[in-house]
Motif scaffolding. Structure first.
Motif, PDB file in Angstrom:
ATOM      1  N   PRO A  16       0.875  -1.192  -0.054  1.00 16.91           N
ATOM      2  CA  PRO A  16      -0.137   0.056  -0.154  1.00 16.91           C
ATOM      3  C   PRO A  16       0.873   1.367   0.090  1.00 16.91           C
ATOM      4  CG  PRO A  16      -0.741  -1.646   1.647  1.00 16.91           C
ATOM      5  CD  PRO A  16       0.464  -2.117   1.211  1.00 16.91           C
ATOM      6  N   MET A  17       0.509   2.324  -0.699  1.00 17.83           N
ATOM      7  CA  MET A  17       1.174   3.615  -0.844  1.00 17.83           C
ATOM      8  C   MET A  17       0.289   4.541   0.059  1.00 17.83           C
ATOM      9  SD  MET A  17       3.610   2.835  -2.916  1.00 17.83           S
ATOM     10  CE  MET A  17       4.134   4.509  -3.276  1.00 17.83           C
ATOM     11  N   ALA A  18       1.181   5.465   0.685  1.00 20.52           N
ATOM     12  CA  ALA A  18       0.522   6.349   1.559  1.00 20.52           C
ATOM     13  C   ALA A  18       0.049   7.505   0.486  1.00 20.52           C
ATOM     14  CB  ALA A  18       1.516   7.138   2.415  1.00 20.52           C
ATOM     15  N   LYS A  19      -0.665   8.595   1.045  1.00 25.68           N
ATOM     16  CA  LYS A  19      -1.312   9.531   0.067  1.00 25.68           C
ATOM     17  C   LYS A  19       0.017  10.235  -0.347  1.00 25.68           C
ATOM     18  CE  LYS A  19      -5.586  10.396   2.855  1.00 25.68           C
ATOM     19  NZ  LYS A  19      -6.184  11.373   3.728  1.00 25.68           N
ATOM     20  N   PRO A  20      -0.245  11.052  -1.683  1.00 26.65           N
ATOM     21  CA  PRO A  20       0.924  11.732  -2.187  1.00 26.65           C
ATOM     22  C   PRO A  20       1.524  12.687  -1.247  1.00 26.65           C
ATOM     23  CG  PRO A  20      -0.737  11.499  -3.874  1.00 26.65           C
ATOM     24  CD  PRO A  20      -1.428  10.920  -2.576  1.00 26.65           C
ATOM     25  N   GLY A  21       2.934  12.761  -1.406  1.00 26.61           N
ATOM     26  CA  GLY A  21       3.560  13.586  -0.248  1.00 26.61           C
ATOM     27  C   GLY A  21       3.718  12.968   0.927  1.00 26.61           C
ATOM     28  N   TYR A  22       3.136  11.941   1.351  1.00 29.66           N
ATOM     29  CA  TYR A  22       3.402  11.147   2.450  1.00 29.66           C
ATOM     30  C   TYR A  22       4.382  10.071   2.308  1.00 29.66           C
ATOM     31  CZ  TYR A  22      -0.185  14.085   4.274  1.00 29.66           C
ATOM     32  OH  TYR A  22      -1.335  15.179   4.695  1.00 29.66           O
ATOM     33  N   GLY A  23       4.624   9.358   3.480  1.00 33.25           N
ATOM     34  CA  GLY A  23       5.041   7.878   3.295  1.00 33.25           C
ATOM     35  C   GLY A  23       6.576   8.104   3.370  1.00 33.25           C
ATOM     36  N   LYS A  24       7.288   6.820   2.985  1.00 30.21           N
ATOM     37  CA  LYS A  24       8.585   6.740   3.063  1.00 30.21           C
ATOM     38  C   LYS A  24       9.318   7.670   1.792  1.00 30.21           C
ATOM     39  CE  LYS A  24      12.063   3.496   1.327  1.00 30.21           C
ATOM     40  NZ  LYS A  24      12.594   2.006   0.647  1.00 30.21           N
ATOM     41  N   ARG A  25      10.475   8.489   2.472  1.00 32.14           N
ATOM     42  CA  ARG A  25      11.499   8.922   1.394  1.00 32.14           C
ATOM     43  C   ARG A  25      12.802   8.454   1.904  1.00 32.14           C
ATOM     44  NH1 ARG A  25       7.656  10.099  -0.471  1.00 32.14           N
ATOM     45  NH2 ARG A  25       6.966  11.922  -1.449  1.00 32.14           N
ATOM     46  N   SER A  26      13.693   8.450   0.954  1.00 33.01           N
ATOM     47  CA  SER A  26      15.132   7.786   1.005  1.00 33.01           C
ATOM     48  C   SER A  26      15.985   9.090   1.245  1.00 33.01           C
ATOM     49  CB  SER A  26      15.451   7.308  -0.204  1.00 33.01           C
ATOM     50  OG  SER A  26      14.709   6.108  -0.469  1.00 33.01           O
ATOM     51  N   ALA A  27      16.701   8.931   2.301  1.00 39.83           N
ATOM     52  CA  ALA A  27      17.757   9.964   2.821  1.00 39.83           C
ATOM     53  C   ALA A  27      18.846  10.007   1.730  1.00 39.83           C
ATOM     54  CB  ALA A  27      18.268   9.891   4.094  1.00 39.83           C
ATOM     55  N   PRO A  28      19.577  11.159   1.381  1.00 40.01           N
ATOM     56  CA  PRO A  28      20.603  11.195   0.369  1.00 40.01           C
ATOM     57  C   PRO A  28      21.877  10.541   0.792  1.00 40.01           C
ATOM     58  CG  PRO A  28      20.604  13.177   1.650  1.00 40.01           C
ATOM     59  CD  PRO A  28      19.239  12.287   2.059  1.00 40.01           C
ATOM     60  N   ASP A  29      22.694  10.415  -0.291  1.00 38.19           N
ATOM     61  CA  ASP A  29      24.190   9.968   0.081  1.00 38.19           C
ATOM     62  C   ASP A  29      24.292   8.338   0.923  1.00 38.19           C
ATOM     63  OD1 ASP A  29      24.971  12.396  -0.939  1.00 38.19           O
ATOM     64  OD2 ASP A  29      24.927  13.229   1.117  1.00 38.19           O
ATOM     65  N   GLN A  30      23.449   7.543   0.248  1.00 35.61           N
ATOM     66  CA  GLN A  30      23.567   6.272   0.804  1.00 35.61           C
ATOM     67  C   GLN A  30      24.362   5.317  -0.113  1.00 35.61           C
ATOM     68  OE1 GLN A  30      19.663   4.266   1.825  1.00 35.61           O
ATOM     69  NE2 GLN A  30      18.490   5.898   1.209  1.00 35.61           N
ATOM     70  N   GLU A  31      25.215   4.412   0.718  1.00 36.77           N
ATOM     71  CA  GLU A  31      25.734   3.248   0.057  1.00 36.77           C
ATOM     72  C   GLU A  31      25.004   2.379  -1.065  1.00 36.77           C
ATOM     73  OE1 GLU A  31      29.008   3.322  -0.172  1.00 36.77           O
ATOM     74  OE2 GLU A  31      29.225   5.127   1.648  1.00 36.77           O
ATOM     75  N   PRO A  32      25.678   1.908  -2.070  1.00 36.27           N
ATOM     76  CA  PRO A  32      24.910   0.870  -2.950  1.00 36.27           C
ATOM     77  C   PRO A  32      24.439  -0.390  -2.034  1.00 36.27           C
ATOM     78  CG  PRO A  32      26.989   1.708  -3.764  1.00 36.27           C
ATOM     79  CD  PRO A  32      26.911   2.249  -2.538  1.00 36.27           C
ATOM     80  N   ALA A  33      23.248  -0.825  -2.522  1.00 38.33           N
ATOM     81  CA  ALA A  33      22.870  -2.046  -1.563  1.00 38.33           C
ATOM     82  C   ALA A  33      23.715  -3.156  -1.718  1.00 38.33           C
ATOM     83  CB  ALA A  33      21.463  -2.375  -2.081  1.00 38.33           C
ATOM     84  N   ARG A  34      23.895  -3.822  -0.699  1.00 38.79           N
ATOM     85  CA  ARG A  34      24.830  -5.104  -0.328  1.00 38.79           C
ATOM     86  C   ARG A  34      23.900  -6.108   0.258  1.00 38.79           C
ATOM     87  NH1 ARG A  34      29.861  -2.095   1.944  1.00 38.79           N
ATOM     88  NH2 ARG A  34      27.954  -1.555   3.383  1.00 38.79           N
ATOM     89  N   ALA A  35      24.357  -7.218   0.074  1.00 43.20           N
ATOM     90  CA  ALA A  35      23.727  -8.308   0.792  1.00 43.20           C
ATOM     91  C   ALA A  35      23.745  -8.073   2.253  1.00 43.20           C
ATOM     92  CB  ALA A  35      24.211  -9.682   0.289  1.00 43.20           C
ATOM     93  N   ARG A  36      25.098  -7.796   2.730  1.00 42.70           N
ATOM     94  CA  ARG A  36      25.011  -7.860   4.397  1.00 42.70           C
ATOM     95  C   ARG A  36      24.690  -6.097   4.996  1.00 42.70           C
ATOM     96  NH1 ARG A  36      25.055 -11.445   7.725  1.00 42.70           N
ATOM     97  NH2 ARG A  36      26.654 -10.710   8.878  1.00 42.70           N
ATOM     98  N   ASP A  37      23.745  -5.613   4.144  1.00 41.26           N
ATOM     99  CA  ASP A  37      23.682  -4.090   4.825  1.00 41.26           C
ATOM    100  C   ASP A  37      23.224  -4.007   6.169  1.00 41.26           C
ATOM    101  OD1 ASP A  37      24.365  -2.398   2.605  1.00 41.26           O
ATOM    102  OD2 ASP A  37      22.705  -2.805   1.635  1.00 41.26           O
TER     103      ASP A  37
END
Length: 322
Positions: A16-37
């Motif tokens: 389910p998605m939140a209403k537009p403008g709400y919900g999850k937001r990704s913070a900047p400058d993250q490392e690439p996804a890895r198996a052991r994150d």
């Protein structure tokens, strides 16, 4: 025990998605996804962290939705895990003032977001990020969406309503309703609008402006436009002293555990003091009573025997001999 394979925590395809403008937001400058994150986390937190990390932007992040979207953990377990993920530096809950929203565009509408990063951050990093005001929701998000699907942009532009007149223009146009000597045409109002706006820019209200223009009129005004222009120039109020009002802060962090709002520095680890305190201690002790430990069976039998012997002794000492 750390969770061995965080990649196994795949989200449902139709989360389910939140209403537009709400919900999850990704913070900047993250490392690439890895198996052991999330290998540094306990199994439950690692599973839910991997689950959240794969959710799309704007996904609903409340405990009820997250509990229903995966098969392993219920709402209470999810709430506790979110608190731990906040402590570990992976998320912060905030409320954000949407610019130009609310009644009459006064900017009083709040949107609620959960900022997420797979790269754990300390409280100082979060305080800098949120203290500088996290990115504002777009006007489309703040309104809850754009134009209806299937409506061409050209048609939207054709149906756009004209901008309402300024307060200065409206004040000039209203003069003739109460003071017949000062009836103005549309061209007159447009020609005098900038002068009237200069009054309002100096802190004068429209009522004060109207009073200044209509007080002490002669019996006849042969040229209302020229007369008012002279009054607007001659009675122009002084420029107010310069001031440096502090801009309102538009981002407020929320406690991950209980949603109480506060400045980022007041919520280290994303939690308020009560939610950070261990159960049965500190500020939360008054709300959380410690659960008594269950005695072992042998201890229970021994205690029961002691109580029976004590009762038998009391009966033997009673006057009736009972």
């Amino acid at each position: 025990m750390a969770y061995e394979d965080s990649n196994a925590a795949l989200p449902a395809s139709a989360h389910p998605m939140a209403k537009p403008g709400y919900g999850k937001r990704s913070a900047p400058d993250q490392e690439p996804a890895r198996a052991r994150d999330f290998g540094h986390l306990p199994a439950r937190e690692a599973y839910l962290a991997a689950f959240v990390d794969r959710l799309p932007e704007g996904a609903a992040m409340d405990a009820k939705t997250l509990a229903g979207a995966q098969p392993l953990y219920g709402q209470q377990a999810v709430r506790t895990a979110l608190n731990e993920l906040s402590r570990a530096g992976h998320l912060r809950r905030v409320r954000r003032l949407a610019q130009g929203e609310g009644d009459a565009g006064t900017g009083t509408r709040w949107v609620f977001r959960t900022y997420w990063t797979r790269t754990a951050r300390d409280s100082e990093w979060w305080n800098r990020f949120l203290g500088d005001d996290a990115p504002s929701p777009s006007p489309t998000e703040a309104r809850g969406g754009g134009a209806p699907d299937g409506v061409p942009k050209e048609r939207q532009q054709l149906t756009t309503q004209p901008a309402p007149p300024s307060s200065a223009y409206s004040a000039l146009a209203q003069l003739g309703r109460t003071t017949p000597q000062l009836i103005l045409s549309a061209a007159d109002c447009a020609a005098l609008e900038d002068l009237a706006a200069a009054w309002l820019d100096r802190g004068v209200t429209t009522d004060h402006l109207t009073l200044a223009l209509t007080a002490g009129l002669p019996a006849q005004v042969h040229a209302p436009r020229a007369f008012l222009r002279r009054r607007l120039l001659d009675k122009m109020p002084p420029v107010p002293p310069p001031s440096t009002p502090r801009a309102p802060h538009r981002t407020i962090m929320e406690c991950t555990g209980c949603s109480v709002p506060g400045r980022p520095e007041a919520l280290p680890e994303g939690l308020c003091r009560a939610c950070r305190a261990p159960e049965g201690t500190g500020d939360s002790g008054s709300r959380r009573r410690p659960v008594p430990a269950t005695p072992e069976p042998v201890d229970a039998h021994r205690h029961a025997s002691q109580v029976r012997r004590a009762l038998a002794g009391r009966r033997s000492l009673s006057p009736s001999g009972a």
